[in-house]
Every structure is written in structure tokens, then in C-alpha cells.
Write an enzyme that holds these catalytic residues in place. Structure first.
Site, PDB file in Angstrom:
ATOM      1  N   HIS A   1       3.752  36.552  -8.526  1.00 51.64           N
ATOM      2  CA  HIS A   1       4.094  37.249  -7.284  1.00 51.64           C
ATOM      3  C   HIS A   1       2.846  37.928  -6.721  1.00 51.64           C
ATOM      4  CE1 HIS A   1       6.389  39.523  -4.401  1.00 51.64           C
ATOM      5  NE2 HIS A   1       5.705  40.602  -4.765  1.00 51.64           N
TER       6      HIS A   1
ATOM      7  N   GLU B   1     -15.587  -3.958   3.032  1.00 54.67           N
ATOM      8  CA  GLU B   1     -16.024  -2.947   4.001  1.00 54.67           C
ATOM      9  C   GLU B   1     -17.554  -2.943   4.118  1.00 54.67           C
ATOM     10  OE1 GLU B   1     -13.784  -0.920   5.646  1.00 54.67           O
ATOM     11  OE2 GLU B   1     -15.355   0.244   6.648  1.00 54.67           O
TER      12      GLU B   1
HETATM   13  C1  LIG Z   1      -3.707   7.679   9.158  1.00 51.83           C
HETATM   14  C2  LIG Z   1      -3.208   7.535   7.741  1.00 51.83           C
HETATM   15  C3  LIG Z   1      -3.010   8.667   6.975  1.00 51.83           C
HETATM   16  C4  LIG Z   1      -2.562   8.543   5.669  1.00 51.83           C
HETATM   17  N1  LIG Z   1      -2.370   9.673   4.928  1.00 51.83           N
HETATM   18  C5  LIG Z   1      -1.903   9.568   3.679  1.00 51.83           C
HETATM   19  C6  LIG Z   1      -1.724  10.734   2.881  1.00 51.83           C
HETATM   20  O1  LIG Z   1      -1.994  11.847   3.309  1.00 51.83           O
HETATM   21  N2  LIG Z   1      -1.265  10.583   1.621  1.00 51.83           N
HETATM   22  C7  LIG Z   1      -0.950   9.350   1.114  1.00 51.83           C
HETATM   23  O2  LIG Z   1      -0.520   9.270  -0.029  1.00 51.83           O
HETATM   24  N3  LIG Z   1      -1.113   8.230   1.845  1.00 51.83           N
HETATM   25  C8  LIG Z   1      -1.585   8.312   3.105  1.00 51.83           C
HETATM   26  N4  LIG Z   1      -1.787   7.183   3.836  1.00 51.83           N
HETATM   27  C9  LIG Z   1      -1.460   5.875   3.216  1.00 51.83           C
HETATM   28  C10 LIG Z   1      -2.586   5.448   2.276  1.00 51.83           C
HETATM   29  O3  LIG Z   1      -3.804   5.439   2.977  1.00 51.83           O
HETATM   30  C11 LIG Z   1      -2.287   4.078   1.691  1.00 51.83           C
HETATM   31  O4  LIG Z   1      -1.008   4.094   1.097  1.00 51.83           O
HETATM   32  C12 LIG Z   1      -3.313   3.696   0.654  1.00 51.83           C
HETATM   33  O5  LIG Z   1      -4.605   3.680   1.199  1.00 51.83           O
HETATM   34  C13 LIG Z   1      -2.999   2.318   0.058  1.00 51.83           C
HETATM   35  O6  LIG Z   1      -3.954   2.026  -0.907  1.00 51.83           O
HETATM   36  P1  LIG Z   1      -4.313   0.544  -1.330  1.00 51.83           P
HETATM   37  O7  LIG Z   1      -5.277   0.680  -2.452  1.00 51.83           O
HETATM   38  O8  LIG Z   1      -3.091  -0.241  -1.537  1.00 51.83           O
HETATM   39  O9  LIG Z   1      -5.042  -0.127  -0.082  1.00 51.83           O
HETATM   40  P2  LIG Z   1      -6.158   0.356   0.990  1.00 51.83           P
HETATM   41  O10 LIG Z   1      -6.449   1.784   0.854  1.00 51.83           O
HETATM   42  O11 LIG Z   1      -5.674  -0.158   2.275  1.00 51.83           O
HETATM   43  O12 LIG Z   1      -7.429  -0.443   0.500  1.00 51.83           O
HETATM   44  C14 LIG Z   1      -7.521  -1.821   0.541  1.00 51.83           C
HETATM   45  C15 LIG Z   1      -8.977  -2.224   0.549  1.00 51.83           C
HETATM   46  O13 LIG Z   1      -9.065  -3.626   0.310  1.00 51.83           O
HETATM   47  C16 LIG Z   1     -10.120  -4.162   1.083  1.00 51.83           C
HETATM   48  N5  LIG Z   1      -9.859  -5.600   1.236  1.00 51.83           N
HETATM   49  C17 LIG Z   1      -8.798  -6.199   1.820  1.00 51.83           C
HETATM   50  N6  LIG Z   1      -8.884  -7.543   1.712  1.00 51.83           N
HETATM   51  C18 LIG Z   1     -10.030  -7.809   1.059  1.00 51.83           C
HETATM   52  C19 LIG Z   1     -10.669  -9.005   0.649  1.00 51.83           C
HETATM   53  N7  LIG Z   1     -10.100 -10.199   0.838  1.00 51.83           N
HETATM   54  N8  LIG Z   1     -11.859  -8.902   0.016  1.00 51.83           N
HETATM   55  C20 LIG Z   1     -12.431  -7.698  -0.224  1.00 51.83           C
HETATM   56  N9  LIG Z   1     -11.857  -6.532   0.134  1.00 51.83           N
HETATM   57  C21 LIG Z   1     -10.670  -6.581   0.757  1.00 51.83           C
HETATM   58  C22 LIG Z   1     -10.017  -3.380   2.384  1.00 51.83           C
HETATM   59  O14 LIG Z   1     -11.248  -3.424   3.092  1.00 51.83           O
HETATM   60  C23 LIG Z   1      -9.677  -1.991   1.876  1.00 51.83           C
HETATM   61  O15 LIG Z   1     -10.826  -1.208   1.684  1.00 51.83           O
HETATM   62  C24 LIG Z   1      -2.277   7.263   5.132  1.00 51.83           C
HETATM   63  C25 LIG Z   1      -2.494   6.116   5.905  1.00 51.83           C
HETATM   64  C26 LIG Z   1      -2.955   6.251   7.194  1.00 51.83           C
HETATM   65  C27 LIG Z   1      -3.183   5.014   8.008  1.00 51.83           C
END
Ligand SMILES: Cc1cc2nc3c(=O)[nH]c(=O)nc-3n(C[C@H](O)[C@H](O)[C@H](O)COP(=O)(O)OP(=O)(O)OC[C@H]3O[C@@H](n4cnc5c(N)ncnc54)[C@H](O)[C@@H]3O)c2cc1C
Length: 469
Positions: A448, A36
Site C-alpha cells: 500500500h 529485413e
Molecule cells: C502496430 C502494432 C502494434 C502491436 N503491438 C503489440 C503489443 O503491444 N503487444 C503484443 O503482444 N503484440 C503486438 N503486436 C503484434 C505483434 O507485433 C505480433 O504478434 C508479433 O510481431 C508476431 O511475431 P512473429 O515472430 O510471429 O512475426 P513478426 O514479428 O511479424 O516477424 C516475422 C519476421 O519474418 C521475416 N520474414 C518473413 N518472411 C521471410 C522470409 N521468407 N525470409 C526471411 N525473413 C522473412 C519478416 O521480415 C519479419 O521480420 C502489434 C502489432 C502491430 C502491427
């Protein structure tokens, strides 16, 4: 010489950064790589998911409440909102949260690399740094935590203007006059709730026969009733298959279950129908890591891939796409790397949360799934309309529903729709983790007046012993 690490984590979402914190706490030499721009940490959750959406939902909730002040004997003259101000509030929360993650990396001695990571082979990760240089990290273990991105839907390509996805709709300069939301899962219902309360005319479209289709059927029905009461138009059983741009926005159409063609026009269409794992350019071809046909990384119950020393967590897996699950998977992996005894995650205890209005939260089996699994089921239900605290709040829509089984009285599932549902669910998670019976939950004294008393009342309801109904 290349830097040597115990663990290199790719991605700083709730999976990756939580894994990094625990790795630091356990004394592992740890690096985290995030692509990012400006090394903004926090991933989808922090930057484009959980945090910004909940900030917008909170602003929408306060605005709606302010509009209902007369109900509480209060007066607000000339109520309005300042959309750039709302956006600034959201962006400030996001920035503070991301800065908090950066602080946590520092505190736990995690090396942060801002760049794109590519696995060159087991134990070797190349980072294409933001400043154009490349660096190779040597490591005993790699954690893939690269998350997910919006899944493109053929025929419904987004342009960020009239046809938007969940990333775009967070950054709108203006509130659209009308909005069609395609998909009634958590993302769709949450944005419907945000923009409806800021004045958009919202139509929510669902392909299946009920909204929030993964929730208990009674919850879907209650949410649809509440949305209708608020003025959100809902179309279920509607398969949209055509989209065209118009002068004033966009027109979509499709057939419903009766075979009728339904056409909807709006200033904007939000396509909210799913996300897919992000594994682009990650170099998995240099490893034995297996990817399924659906594009998810294949792991065992300890998040180990087919390549020893490479693990995967979070949204790249085929399990629920939830921040808290990603975080727990991160902890599971790091603790096993540190040689601790770990237990696989109990997926029946993963809480589901949707922050629409009214909120929806659940854990465990729905009534239908419990019956399908062969349980002899008993139900306890308590409506918020009978809760003193819900009346005080002026939020009486919804209920708590407890699914228990007859033989041992064990609680199999808890389903809540109503005020603070996502907070109330925590006690259900604790109770179910401790294999509570409905009788035990019903005997726990609750303060409560609180809306949490409704959980106890629903548990008592399993034995036809609610007090306030
Ligand atoms: C609109 C929306 C609302 C949401 N609300 C909720 C909620 O209220 N509660 C909840 O539990 N979940 C919610 N979610 C789901 C939640 O955001 C995801 O489940 C969670 O972010 C997944 O986490 P992660 O660590 O797997 O990946 P991510 O949060 O997707 O992070 C992955 C990171 O890896 C980085 N990356 C990818 N490839 C590379 C690379 N090759 N080199 C370096 N960096 C890289 C990306 O830039 C990113 O920053 C929501 C999702 C959305 C879209």
C-alpha cells in the site's frame, strides 16, 4: 558444402528470435534468416509493432501528463512538443532494441543470415542473400516464423499519405489535424490515443456495436466513456463502405445500425482492420505443410505442421497475434526439438493487452463467455476511483473486474481498464495459472499504496468484501 544445422528459423520477430535464443541455450546448432534490410532483427514487434507504438504512446502520455501538471501543483510554461524529436526518441528505442536482439544472437552462437528464405524441401532452405548470392542450408528442423503483414481492404487502398496503415502512421512527418481510425481493436485504439493526445481531432469507427469488441462488454463501455470524456469521437455499428480523396484529405461514409448514412472527413484515414500471415515465396509448395483457406499455417497443439521436421509459430498461425504468444510457441518448439518434455500452450491463459489511454488488459473468460460456457458466475469489481494510488496518479478512470465461478470459486477471467492495466495483469496470469480461487487472491497481502491493491479488492468483491467501497 552446404552448412548443416539442427534448426533453421525463418523470421526474427518475437517468435523467431526467442526460439533462436532458447535453441542456442540448449546447444542446438542454429541459424536465423531475416529478410529485413540491413539485417535489422526484431520483426514486426520490434520494428513496426509493439516497441515503436509503445514509445509513441509513452511520449503521448508524458505530454498529456505535463499538460495536467497544475493538478499536482506544478507549473510548466509554454508546453509544446517537437515531433521530429518524438520520432527520434521512438526510432532510438527501436534501434537499441534491434541491436539487443543482434547481441542475443551472438551471445547464443546463432548464425544470422540476412536474406530471403525459401524452403526447397524438408531439411533444405535456400537463402537469397542481401548481397545477391544464394546459399543453401541443410537442417534437421525448420521453424516458420515469418509473421504477418497488414491486410489490404478493397476500396480502402492505402497510399501512405492520406490513407495509411499501421506501418505508415508510425513514420509520419507531421501530426495530422484530423484522423479517422477505421477499426477499434488494439492497433486502432492505440493510435487514436497517440494522435489525439498530440492534438489530432480523432474519430474512431467500429463495425460492431462496441469498441475493443473482444474484451468484456463492461470494459468496452468504460473505454468508450473515457474516450468521449477525452474528446475522441466514437462511431460504433458503422460499416464504412466508401472512400474518396478530397482536396484536404479523405472522406469516408457508410451506414450505421439505424440505416443512416454517416459521412466523416479528415486529413487522414488510418485503416486498422487486421493483418494476414506472410508466407509469400516461402516455398511451402515444396513441402506437405498445409495452409488453411484463411491463409494460416495448420499445426497441431505442438506447433507441428503436416511435414515432419517443419514447425510454425507466431502470427502465421490462426491463434491470437501477440508477441508473447509467438515467443512461447518458439520455446515450445525448440524444447521439443531438443527432446524435452513439453506441454501445449494454454490459450485461456494468454494475456491480452491494449496500451490505449486508459490501458486495457485481460486474461481468461469474459463474463458473457463464462456464462455461455455454462458457468454459474460471480463477479467482483473495484473502481480505480476508490483507489488511493490512482487518486495520487490522477488516473481514476476504469476498474478491475474478476469473473469467478460459484461452485469452486475459481477465477475464470480478470479484466482491467485503468492505470498500468497491462502490468497489473501479470498477477492475474500467475494466479490463474495456479488455478487460484477468488478467496485466495483476495487474501494475498498487497503493498500500500499501489494500484495493484485494486486486484485484491476486486477479488474480495466476489464475496462482497471489498474494504474501500
Ligand atoms: C502496430 C502494432 C502494434 C502491436 N503491438 C503489440 C503489443 O503491444 N503487444 C503484443 O503482444 N503484440 C503486438 N503486436 C503484434 C505483434 O507485433 C505480433 O504478434 C508479433 O510481431 C508476431 O511475431 P512473429 O515472430 O510471429 O512475426 P513478426 O514479428 O511479424 O516477424 C516475422 C519476421 O519474418 C521475416 N520474414 C518473413 N518472411 C521471410 C522470409 N521468407 N525470409 C526471411 N525473413 C522473412 C519478416 O521480415 C519479419 O521480420 C502489434 C502489432 C502491430 C502491427
Amino acid at each position: 558444402m552446404a552448412e548443416q544445422f539442427d534448426v533453421v528459423i525463418i523470421g526474427s520477430g518475437p517468435g523467431g528470435y526467442v526460439a533462436a535464443v532458447r535453441a542456442g541455450q540448449l546447444g542446438l546448432k542454429t541459424a536465423i534468416i531475416e529478410k529485413e534490410k540491413d539485417a535489422r532483427l526484431g520483426g514486426t514487434c520490434g520494428l513496426r509493432g509493439c516497441i515503436p507504438t509503445k514509445a509513441l504512446l509513452n511520449a503521448a502520455h508524458l505530454y498529456q501528463k505535463a499538460g495536467e501538471f497544475e493538478h499536482f501543483g506544478l507549473k510548466v510554461d509554454g508546453l509544446s512538443y517537437d515531433w521530429p524529436g518524438v520520432q527520434k526518441y521512438k526510432s532510438d528505442v527501436v534501434a537499441k532494441n534491434s541491436a539487443g536482439v543482434t547481441y542475443l544472437m551472438k551471445k547464443n552462437k546463432v548464425a544470422v543470415y540476412n536474406g530471403f528464405a525459401k524452403i526447397l524441401g524438408p531439411g533444405k532452405v535456400e537463402v537469397a542473400l542481401a548481397d545477391g548470392k544464394k546459399e543453401t542450408l541443410q537442417t534437421k528442423n525448420i521453424i516458420i516464423a515469418t509473421g504477418s503483414v497488414v491486410r489490404p481492404i478493397p476500396g480502402f487502398e492505402t497510399d501512405g499519405k492520406t490513407v495509411v496503415n499501421s506501418d505508415h502512421i508510425l513514420e509520419l512527418q507531421n501530426v495530422p489535424k484530423s484522423l479517422v481510425v477505421m477499426g477499434s481493436g488494439a492497433v486502432g485504439t492505440e493510435f487514436a490515443s497517440v494522435y489525439h493526445r498530440f492534438g489530432s481531432e480523432v474519430t474512431l469507427v467500429e463495425l460492431l456495436d462496441r469498441i475493443v469488441p473482444l474484451e468484456d462488454a463492461e470494459v468496452s463501455k468504460e473505454l468508450q466513456r473515457a474516450f468521449k470524456k477525452q474528446g475522441i469521437h466514437v462511431e460504433t455499428d458503422l460499416k464504412l463502405d466508401k472512400m474518396e480523396k478530397t482536396k484536404s484529405g479523405v472522406k469516408v461514409s457508410g451506414k450505421n445500425a439505424k440505416g443512416e448514412t454517416i459521412t466523416l472527413e479528415a486529413e487522414m484515414l488510418l485503416v486498422a482492420v487486421g493483418r494476414m500471415p506472410y508466407l509469400e515465396g516461402l516455398g511451402l509448395e515444396n513441402t506437405k505443410v498445409k495452409v488453411s483457406q484463411r491463409g494460416t499455417v495448420e499445426v497441431n497443439e505442438f506447433c507441428q505442421t503436416a511435414e515432419p521436421g517443419i514447425f510454425a509459430i507466431g502470427d502465421v498461425l490462426p491463434t491470437a497475434q501477440l508477441a508473447h504468444l509467438a515467443s512461447d510457441e518458439g520455446i515450445l518448439v525448440v524444447e521439443q526439438i531438443a527432446g524435452k518434455k513439453v506441454e501445449p500452450i494454454k490459450h485461456n491463459l494468454v494475456p491480452n493487452c491494449t496500451y490505449c489511454d486508459p490501458e486495457v488488459a485481460s486474461v481468461g473468460l469474459t463474463e458473457a463467455k463464462a456464462k455461455e460456457a455454462g458457468y454459474d458466475v460471480k463477479i467482483g469489481k473495484f473502481p480505480f476511483s476508490a483507489s488511493g494510488k490512482a487518486r495520487i496518479l490522477g488516473e481514476t478512470d476504469g476498474f478491475v473486474k474478476i469473473v469467478a465461478e460459484k461452485k469452486y470459486d475459481e477465477v475464470l477471467g480478470v479484466h482491467i481498464i485503468g492505470p498500468h492495466a497491462t502490468e497489473l495483469l501479470a498477477e492475474a496470469c500467475v494466479g490463474m495459472a495456479l488455478e487460484t480461487t477468488a478467496a485466495e487472491l483476495g487474501r494475498i497481502m498487497h503493498a500500500h499504496p499501489t494500484v495493484s491493491e485494486s486486484v485484491r479488492e476486486a477479488a474480495e468483491g466476489v464475496h462482497d468484501q471489498t474494504i474501500h467501497m
